[in-house]
Design a protein around this motif. Sequence first.
Motif: not given
Length: 174
Positions: A57, A39, A27-28, A24-25, A12
Motif C-alpha cells: 500500500a 500503514l 488503500l495506497g 492494499a493498492d 486488506m
Amino acid sequence: MDEEIEKLFQRMLDPEESEAYNFADKLGLKATEEVKDKLIELVLSDDWEAAYLACRALSKTPWNEESLDAIFKAIHDRKNKQQQGAFVQILEEFDLSQRFVDVFRVYLFGNFKSSSLAKEYLDSVEFDISPRTIRKAEKHWNHYLHNPEDPDSLSIKKSEVEPMLLEMRELFSD
C-alpha cells in the motif's frame, strides 16, 4: 478515518480475503497522512503478512522516503529474518535511487534471498552517489569484512564489492 478507508483496511487485513493485494493498492492510492502513519505502524508490527501488505500500500503513496525508512527497519529486524526476502522483494515498487547504502547493507548482511535481490538492485538501479555515500558504504564493508555472517561467501562478495567501490571512488577522483 472515514468509513471507506476503514473498510479497505479491514479487507486488506482479512486473512480470508483472496483479493488483499487489490485492497492494499486501493488503500495506497487513497492514503492520507493518517493512513500512511497507520500503514507504517503495520510495517513495524509483528504480523509479517499485514506488514507486507502495508508495504505494498505504501508503494502507491507519495511518501517514498518515510515508507522506505520503515521497510528497511523491518528488513533489519531480527524477528523478520525468515521473511526478509519478501520485504526486500517489495522494494522493487519504490524509488531506491537515494538508498544505495541501505540496499548495500541488505546485500552484505541479508539472508540468501534478500542478498540476491539486493545485488540485483545494486546492478540495475541508477543510484545517486556522493563521496559521503561511498564513505558510508565503505564503513559497512569494513564491518562486514571483520564480522561476516557467512564466512563462506566472503570471497564472492569481495570479488563483487571491491571493484564496485573502486569504480565509485573513481567517479570522484581528479
